[in-house]
Scaffold this motif. Structure first.
Motif: not given
Length: 126
Positions: A100, A113-114, A116
């Motif tokens: 993440g 932060r990735k 979603q």
């Protein structure tokens, strides 16, 4: 799979892993959002093994039936060292961004932060 293709595959995987490790090698466990992982790689090694080689050799023998000398055959065994290719697992500890998280521009840690992507379904009213 043919041994040549398998060897090439192992070399390719090893090079790809070392390249990704070189890119992320500036990550340290004390940095934010950095996790420690243990990676498994296959390492090819030559392992010696003893082989036996048996052959028949002509020899002159004494005291044969009515003769002083006669020709005969004896079995002779020779031993030599051969080598075989074996593969063993090698473990390497690497530092990577935790799930993440990602690192950009070689910054100190994984600071981004990735997100979603969520599939949004339209509300259906009756």
């Amino acid at each position: 799979m043919d041994i040549f293709i398998f060897s090439f595959y192992l070399i390719f995987i090893k090079e790809a892993q070392s390249l990704s490790y070189a890119i992320a090698s500036n990550l340290q466990p004390h940095m934010p959002n950095v996790c420690i992982e243990r990676e498994v790689t296959l390492v090819a090694q030559r392992q010696p093994c003893v082989q036996a080689f048996t052959r028949m050799v002509k020899v002159w023998k004494q005291g044969c039936a009515g003769q002083l000398w006669c020709m005969g055959y004896e079995r002779r065994t020779a031993y030599y060292t051969a080598y075989r290719q074996v593969y063993k697992q090698d473990y390497q500890t690497v530092h990577k961004c935790c799930p993440g998280w990602s690192q950009l521009n070689g910054e100190a840690g994984c600071l981004y932060r990735k997100y979603q992507h969520r599939l949004l379904l339209p509300c259906i009213s009756k």
